[in-house]
Design a protein around this motif. Structure first.
Motif, PDB file in Angstrom:
ATOM      1  N   GLY A 243       0.791  -1.218   0.000  1.00  0.00           N
ATOM      2  CA  GLY A 243       0.000   0.000   0.000  1.00  0.00           C
ATOM      3  C   GLY A 243       0.825   1.271   0.000  1.00  0.00           C
ATOM      4  N   VAL A 244       2.144   1.144   0.129  1.00  0.00           N
ATOM      5  CA  VAL A 244       3.018   2.314   0.200  1.00  0.00           C
ATOM      6  C   VAL A 244       4.046   2.310  -0.924  1.00  0.00           C
ATOM      7  CG1 VAL A 244       4.721   3.543   1.587  1.00  0.00           C
ATOM      8  CG2 VAL A 244       2.719   2.519   2.685  1.00  0.00           C
ATOM      9  N   THR A 245       4.726   1.176  -1.123  1.00  0.00           N
ATOM     10  CA  THR A 245       5.793   1.111  -2.122  1.00  0.00           C
ATOM     11  C   THR A 245       5.218   1.084  -3.529  1.00  0.00           C
ATOM     12  OG1 THR A 245       7.176  -0.131  -0.575  1.00  0.00           O
ATOM     13  CG2 THR A 245       7.831  -0.142  -2.894  1.00  0.00           C
ATOM     14  N   THR A 246       5.721   1.951  -4.375  1.00  0.00           N
ATOM     15  CA  THR A 246       5.328   1.980  -5.781  1.00  0.00           C
ATOM     16  C   THR A 246       6.569   1.890  -6.658  1.00  0.00           C
ATOM     17  OG1 THR A 246       5.411   4.398  -5.886  1.00  0.00           O
ATOM     18  CG2 THR A 246       3.294   3.388  -5.286  1.00  0.00           C
ATOM     19  N   TYR A 247       6.359   1.512  -7.908  1.00  0.00           N
ATOM     20  CA  TYR A 247       7.446   1.417  -8.877  1.00  0.00           C
ATOM     21  C   TYR A 247       7.140   2.315 -10.068  1.00  0.00           C
ATOM     22  CZ  TYR A 247       9.588  -2.395  -6.313  1.00  0.00           C
ATOM     23  OH  TYR A 247      10.219  -3.141  -5.352  1.00  0.00           O
TER      24      TYR A 247
END
Length: 412
Positions: A243-247
């Motif tokens: 829910g926090v880490t994006t790419y």
């Protein structure tokens, strides 16, 4: 010709004349006492041009590295791989590299290839030169410079052997300590650095330089070659925060793809069938030709061709509340790889490697091979980028797809 030299801060050099040594004068020119970005100039083009002589056009530099703590880190080869700067002429003779000039800014350069040039801030560059009487009489000074070969081509130009300190026909050793200014411009490993000497006038206007300068030897000491980065060959998202880490993505624009780490047990329990991972990557697109992007680091001495690249994907069709959704099946899956990727997932992208049709492999985890183009793959080393994904229409509701376990496994 180097540009913007009139903007440089040139401090008065400290001259140390050393007797003996076979009649060789030693002139030590330290960096500015207070490192200032004003001692670092940049130009919009490299400080090189084609030679009027039969100069080597190789971009590599032949150097030898000393294994003894008492010797210099690099001894430059004086028989090849030098280039003329601006319209100067160089020739290889028995004693070294002979530079002939007819204007200011003309000189001779060589390259410190990566990673030898890394962190040359504070390194000592030593030139042994012998200027002709014609060069001395012309009033020109001799400037030693180091310049990053890329971006705005920033460099260090503070090291100047003033004309009044030139003794014609005598070997003189110029010792320069590299100064990268407050921006520490030499603390980088992506770009080569060129080092050279050129005819120079402090007023930036006088242009009477003529004559020759024999460059007899060059050494570089005090460089720092960093430890290669640890290889990064897999992405399983287990250490990422759901829910926090994006790419990032490769797409027409940054808003065209969203790639967010999700918790399988919490956010998508349907994915637990055939997958014991805790996390996965959820991909939605707002346009065609978009997909997630990843950075990998290959071990030293390896190319992308040495690896089989695979990724697991879950392409929903009748799961997650969908009923015969057409967005994720019988769609082309594109794979890109390059040092830096820009633009969308298309076969006319310079980073394009391969594509395949996913067929009707939906509603289950499937391992897809990402085939490397053998020609392009052979040129990819070190830290590179990979991007891939379905070429599908914009997402509607929850019909995005899921990625897990990007792996590069060395070929046997």
């Amino acid at each position: 010709m180097l540009k913007q030299l009139s903007l440089m801060l040139v401090l008065s050099p400290l001259l140390v004349a050393c007797g003996g040594g076979g009649g060789v004068d030693k002139i030590v020119i330290p960096p500015p006492k207070v490192s200032s970005s004003s001692s670092v100039s940049s130009s919009s083009a490299p400080a090189i041009s084609s030679s009027k002589s039969s100069t080597s056009t190789s971009s590599s530099t032949s150097t030898s590295s000393s294994s003894s703590s008492s010797g210099p880190d690099i001894t430059v080869d004086m028989t090849k791989d030098w280039r003329a700067n601006s319209d100067g002429e160089i020739s290889y003779i028995t004693e070294g590299v002979q530079l002939s000039v007819s204007a200011k800014g003309e000189g001779a350069v060589f390259d410190l290839k990566t990673p030898n040039q890394v962190l040359i801030q504070g390194a000592t560059i030593e030139f042994v030169v012998n200027a002709s009487n014609e060069f001395k009489v012309s009033g020109a000074a001799l400037q030693v410079f180091s310049q990053v070969k890329g971006g705005t081509y920033p460099g260090d130009y503070h090291c100047i052997l003033e004309n009044t300190d030139i003794t014609a026909g005598v070997d003189q050793t110029i010792i320069c300590v590299v100064d990268g200014g407050v921006d520490n411009i030499f603390a980088q490993s992506a770009l080569d650095v060129q080092v050279g000497v050129q005819a120079y006038f402090a007023d930036g206007v006088t242009d009477t330089a003529t004559g020759t300068v024999l460059i007899k030897s060059v050494t570089v000491d005090g460089i720092t070659v960093p430890t290669p980065p640890e290889p990064k060959l897999t992405y399983d998202f287990e250490d990422d925060e759901a829910g926090v880490t994006t790419y990032p993505g490769a797409a027409w624009g940054p808003a065209d793809v969203t790639a967010t780490v999700i918790s399988i047990p919490v956010d998508a329990p349907e994915l637990m069938n055939g997958n014991d991972s805790v996390n996965a990557l959820y991909v939605t697109v707002n346009n065609y030709n978009a997909g997630p992007l990843f950075t990998v680091t290959l071990p030293e001495g390896k190319t992308l061709n040495d690896y089989n690249v695979t990724v697991r994907a879950f392409l929903p069709r009748n799961t997650f509340g969908l009923t015969d959704s057409t967005a994720n099946y019988f769609k082309p899956f594109y794979f890109l790889a390059a040092t830096t990727i820009s633009g969308p997932l298309k076969d006319d992208n310079v980073a394009f490697q391969s594509t395949f049709d996913t067929g009707n492999q939906t509603d289950a985890w499937v391992v897809f091979p990402l085939v490397v183009d053998p020609v392009k793959g052979a040129a990819l080393t070190g830290t590179i980028q990979l991007a891939f994904g379905l070429n599908r229409p914009p997402a509607e509701g929850n019909d995005g797809y899921y990625i897990d376990d990007l792996r590069l496994e060395e070929k046997q």
